[in-house]
Scaffold this active site. Sequence first.
Site, PDB file in Angstrom:
ATOM      1  N   HIS A 157      53.823  40.252  29.511  1.00 39.99           N
ATOM      2  CA  HIS A 157      54.182  41.662  29.731  1.00 39.99           C
ATOM      3  C   HIS A 157      54.033  42.028  31.210  1.00 39.99           C
ATOM      4  CE1 HIS A 157      54.236  45.938  27.875  1.00 39.99           C
ATOM      5  NE2 HIS A 157      54.641  45.992  29.126  1.00 39.99           N
TER       6      HIS A 157
ATOM      7  N   ASP B 211      60.228  48.643  26.078  1.00 39.51           N
ATOM      8  CA  ASP B 211      59.081  49.048  26.888  1.00 39.51           C
ATOM      9  C   ASP B 211      59.499  50.031  27.976  1.00 39.51           C
ATOM     10  OD1 ASP B 211      56.226  48.644  27.206  1.00 39.51           O
ATOM     11  OD2 ASP B 211      56.760  48.006  29.224  1.00 39.51           O
TER      12      ASP B 211
ATOM     13  N   ASP C 168      50.610  44.023  31.411  1.00 39.02           N
ATOM     14  CA  ASP C 168      51.453  45.204  31.648  1.00 39.02           C
ATOM     15  C   ASP C 168      51.441  45.554  33.144  1.00 39.02           C
ATOM     16  OD1 ASP C 168      53.145  47.340  31.353  1.00 39.02           O
ATOM     17  OD2 ASP C 168      51.751  48.595  30.225  1.00 39.02           O
TER      18      ASP C 168
END
Length: 436
Positions: free
Chosen positions: A64, A156, A309
Amino acid sequence: MVETGSILIRNGRVIDPSQGLDAPADILILDGKVAEVKKNISKNGVPVLDASGLVVSPGFIDMHVHLREPGFEHKENIETGTRAAAHGGITSVACMPNTNPVIDNSGIVDLINQRANEAGAVNVFVIGAITPGMEEKDIANIGELVEAGVVAVSDDAHPIQNNYIMRRCMEYVRMFNIPVISHPEDKNLSEDGQMHEGFYSNKFGLKGMPASAEEIIVARNIILSEQTGTPVHIAHVSTAGSVRMIREAKARKLRITAEATPHHFTLTDACLATYDTNLKMNPPLRSDNDVRAVKDGLKDGTIDCIATDHAPHQASEKLVEFNLAPFGIIGLETAIPVSLDTLYHGKVLSLNEFVEKWTVNPARILHIENKGSLTKGMDGDVTIFHPDFEITIDASAFESRSRNTPFDKWKFKGAPKAAVVMGKVAWNAEDVSLSV
Ligand SMILES: [Zn+2]
């Protein structure tokens, strides 16, 4: 990264959960592939890396990451983002599709693969968008994206609100061997929110984002995954309710997997007392109770992987009033220290479980078949780290183009020491000896 190399990594403690291996051994990589893992390998004519006192594992995969190219190169690009990964000990990244243009057709996938081949310091895998332009009006040509090589599709940063669109997406994705990666958020519930809704949002006078905004979409996607049979991966799980529902879905053998980020299992909403905009991210930092639940989920296998992330923003974008700052925190260069400190030294995971969450599990979820393991013939990607080394984070030394981390000057126990990508050293710390 297309170049391959050869290397002998000596005297490390090799931890490879894919084959239940935890023992002192050498690793020989020839022409980019694992050739041998055993004690006392000798081989002339290849560089030798001395891993004495260090853990040697399959290359870490961060599934991610926002590399920001194309479109937002002032925040990050493929070159700086992948150098940051190498500097953090991560050898593969999967990049999210919220670029400009959005990764919603094969042309953009090809462009990213080409740029990654030219300038990438680590392996780059591409995640496609679910809807064209991430505008939630139609379904992207997912067949074309899969043919171009995407390892997943995701919403996302622009979470799909319309249940019918998500159902159609899952029905389409079921035809292929990829998962849907969900950013679970009901925008009607989270709108204008700045931080987790609870005691501290009241105390600090910031509008809250309730746990229910995440949990309602986790529930919806579990229901739709069960109905369609499509694998769904829940990104950045942050609440106790999400963990509970994912645990129950797994017990019922549904095709649900999940990840958690180092910031979500290390920090809580109480940290927002500083109003540091580097602590503003989405999903937000949650309560103590949520953090405990995420750690329990990591421990019992409900949460399969750790992912950063990594979401770079320029300093000027974050140097504004809290309400105006963009969401996001960078993570590639702090991931190993923060997660080792919290999870291994915090007695949540063993080193084997820790390595599993960075290697074989993300490789399995994304069907990256040549990675995540050091068995013979696999790609020669290796992460080398020191589980007890005390490191002070120095954001000024980051390779990333951005600095939006709350961890600058923080001390952690555990640090990356080298990243080997396809048999070539992508980065090594100064105290690691490499003889060429
Ligand atoms: Zn997200």
